[in-house]
Design an enzyme around this catalytic site. Structure first.
Site, mmCIF file in Angstrom:
data_model
loop_
_atom_site.group_PDB
_atom_site.id
_atom_site.type_symbol
_atom_site.label_atom_id
_atom_site.label_comp_id
_atom_site.label_asym_id
_atom_site.label_seq_id
_atom_site.Cartn_x
_atom_site.Cartn_y
_atom_site.Cartn_z
ATOM 1 N N LYS A 1 88.811 -49.328 -45.870
ATOM 2 C CA LYS A 1 89.605 -50.969 -46.376
ATOM 3 C C LYS A 1 90.843 -51.502 -46.237
ATOM 4 O O LYS A 1 90.504 -51.671 -45.526
ATOM 5 C CB LYS A 1 89.710 -51.053 -47.728
ATOM 6 C CG LYS A 1 87.844 -51.105 -48.633
ATOM 7 C CD LYS A 1 88.453 -52.408 -49.937
ATOM 8 C CE LYS A 1 87.050 -51.861 -50.532
ATOM 9 N NZ LYS A 1 87.632 -51.866 -52.159
ATOM 10 N N LYS B 1 71.689 -52.040 -46.517
ATOM 11 C CA LYS B 1 71.654 -52.476 -48.220
ATOM 12 C C LYS B 1 72.053 -54.122 -48.006
ATOM 13 O O LYS B 1 72.809 -54.148 -47.966
ATOM 14 C CB LYS B 1 72.207 -51.511 -48.651
ATOM 15 C CG LYS B 1 73.740 -51.390 -49.072
ATOM 16 C CD LYS B 1 74.460 -50.835 -49.981
ATOM 17 C CE LYS B 1 75.555 -51.193 -50.946
ATOM 18 N NZ LYS B 1 75.985 -51.446 -51.943
ATOM 19 N N LYS C 1 76.901 -57.702 -51.016
ATOM 20 C CA LYS C 1 77.834 -59.105 -51.443
ATOM 21 C C LYS C 1 78.943 -58.911 -49.332
ATOM 22 O O LYS C 1 79.107 -59.924 -49.723
ATOM 23 C CB LYS C 1 78.999 -59.273 -52.208
ATOM 24 C CG LYS C 1 79.638 -57.993 -52.747
ATOM 25 C CD LYS C 1 79.909 -58.255 -53.969
ATOM 26 C CE LYS C 1 81.682 -56.947 -54.636
ATOM 27 N NZ LYS C 1 80.906 -56.192 -54.629
HETATM 28 P P1 ADP Z 1 77.846 -54.405 -53.004
HETATM 29 O O1 ADP Z 1 77.230 -53.169 -52.003
HETATM 30 O O2 ADP Z 1 77.421 -55.682 -53.106
HETATM 31 O O3 ADP Z 1 79.527 -54.500 -53.033
HETATM 32 P P2 ADP Z 1 78.494 -53.109 -55.267
HETATM 33 O O4 ADP Z 1 79.763 -51.612 -54.398
HETATM 34 O O5 ADP Z 1 80.000 -53.651 -55.944
HETATM 35 O O6 ADP Z 1 77.773 -53.660 -54.483
HETATM 36 O O7 ADP Z 1 77.967 -51.629 -56.257
HETATM 37 C C1 ADP Z 1 78.026 -52.926 -57.951
HETATM 38 C C2 ADP Z 1 76.802 -51.802 -58.034
HETATM 39 O O8 ADP Z 1 75.824 -52.332 -57.988
HETATM 40 C C3 ADP Z 1 76.325 -50.068 -58.196
HETATM 41 O O9 ADP Z 1 76.139 -49.444 -58.752
HETATM 42 C C4 ADP Z 1 75.893 -49.659 -56.992
HETATM 43 O O10 ADP Z 1 75.819 -48.550 -56.871
HETATM 44 C C5 ADP Z 1 74.561 -50.953 -57.314
HETATM 45 N N1 ADP Z 1 74.081 -51.329 -55.765
HETATM 46 C C6 ADP Z 1 74.322 -52.653 -55.362
HETATM 47 N N2 ADP Z 1 73.993 -52.591 -54.281
HETATM 48 C C7 ADP Z 1 72.712 -52.269 -54.211
HETATM 49 C C8 ADP Z 1 71.418 -52.418 -53.943
HETATM 50 N N3 ADP Z 1 71.768 -52.915 -52.596
HETATM 51 N N4 ADP Z 1 70.791 -51.385 -53.693
HETATM 52 C C9 ADP Z 1 70.660 -50.940 -54.900
HETATM 53 N N5 ADP Z 1 72.007 -51.104 -55.940
HETATM 54 C C10 ADP Z 1 73.278 -51.968 -55.401
HETATM 55 NA NA NA Z 2 81.107 -52.299 -52.481
#
Ligand code: ADP
Ligand code: NA
Length: 330
Positions: free
Chosen positions: A114, A197, A200
């Protein structure tokens, strides 16, 4: 008859959760709330470690909490609260900062990633000590289990190290928590670049299915999902990542085996699979959307729920902090 404690947090950093969050995190938490004493925290103080807009942050904090309740987190059974409502988080974080090595904190890979993205002048000290605040979040509730994604493994290791170090220097105070890394749970991929994956943080939202998007927006995204030229509806993660992702989502949301979905769509085109999937997603999200809107239309009631949860959280957190202060001579 004491249930084990779980703690999990989420940042209020977007207007809507996405399908990956729903499948990878939320549905697990909803299941776990029966067998655990569950704390789900909207970690708004983590969200201010990077540039943010105050009005947006306040709105997103409520929206995040509302979506969790709408998806099945029961505020009567689980303690769903907002981090800044419980001052002990930052109080314990300060204490833990004093037993964290500078080099130890510097080895956190998420900080390295980051800070590279923001550049050294825009990188706050808060971002540097973020994992220490996260350790405080977890240790305050004497959590036994922390369900997280693989990306959080290093932070949970730090949390365990800090708990062990504190206990050995100042006396048994903290439960040393176990990470529960969610490996078995389906990973959902971006509809436009199915090797990445769903996140957001994706550059474009074209491949991101959001819980709160209107049905027609989601349907369009699904209908435009990247597939392949071979035309066969068959699961093959390596060879057919786009179609396989659609099948995974279909399977998880309906609780059906992938083979049974393949059979249903045998001899039919990708368009049919996508239409079917759009309906399945809409059936899943439309009640969540409706309930979220309902909760957001009565902010006083939502605030009342969050404030009741903050009272419960404060009670537990303050008891831990008292023991910490006693142990340290504060
Ligand atoms: P992002 O990647 O959108 O920033 P976060 O890191 O905020 O998502 O993840 C929040 C939760 O959602 C975590 O428990 C993460 O493992 C799950 N998660 C995020 N993206 C995925 C995905 N594409 N498939 C499965 N689980 C996910
Ligand atoms: Na994230």
């Amino acid at each position: 008859n004491h249930k084990p404690v779980i703690f999990s947090g989420m940042q209020p950093s977007s207007d809507s959760l996405h399908l990956g969050n729903y499948i990878g995190a939320l549905t697990q938490w909803v299941q776990m709330q029966d067998s655990f004493d569950a704390y789900f925290c909207v970690v708004n103080q983590h969200a201010i470690t990077v540039p943010q807009d105050p009005a947006e942050l306040a709105a997103r904090t409520r929206r995040t909490a509302a979506q969790y309740i709408a998806a099945g987190i029961d505020p009567a059974r689980s303690t769903l609260f907002v981090q800044s409502h419980v001052p002990a988080h930052t109080q314990l974080a300060w204490v833990l900062n004093t037993i964290t090595g500078f080099g130890e904190a510097g080895r956190m890979t998420q900080f390295k990633d980051k800070s590279l993205r923001y550049g050294s002048d825009a990188t706050s000290v808060g971002l540097f000590t973020y994992p220490v605040l996260m350790a405080a979040d977890i240790l305050l509730y004497q959590a036994d289990v922390v369900p997280v994604g693989e990306d959080q493994r290093q932070h949970i290791e730090l949390t365990r190290d800090l708990a062990t170090r504190f206990n050995s220097r100042f006396g048994e105070t903290f439960v040393v928590p176990e990470a529960q890394i969610q490996k078995g749970t389906a990973k959902i991929y971006d509809l436009q670049s199915p090797e990445a994956k769903m996140s957001k943080s994706a550059e474009s939202e074209a491949g991101l299915i959001k819980v709160l998007d209107p049905a027609n927006v989601t349907r369009k995204k699904i209908m435009r999902a990247v597939t392949d030229a071979d035309g066969e509806i068959r699961y093959d993660h390596e060879g057919k990542p786009g179609v396989s992702n659609l099948l995974t989502i279909y399977s998880v949301l309906t609780g059906r085996m992938i083979e049974s979905i393949e059979r249903e769509f045998e001899g039919r085109g990708y368009g049919d699979l996508k239409k079917g999937l759009a309906e399945v997603v809409e059936e899943t999200f439309s009640p969540i959307r409706a309930r979220t809107e309902e909760l957001l239309s009565d902010p006083a009631e939502l605030d009342r729920l969050l404030s009741g949860a903050a009272d419960r959280a404060n009670e537990v957190a303050t008891a831990t902090l008292d023991r910490v202060y006693d142990a340290m001579g504060l």
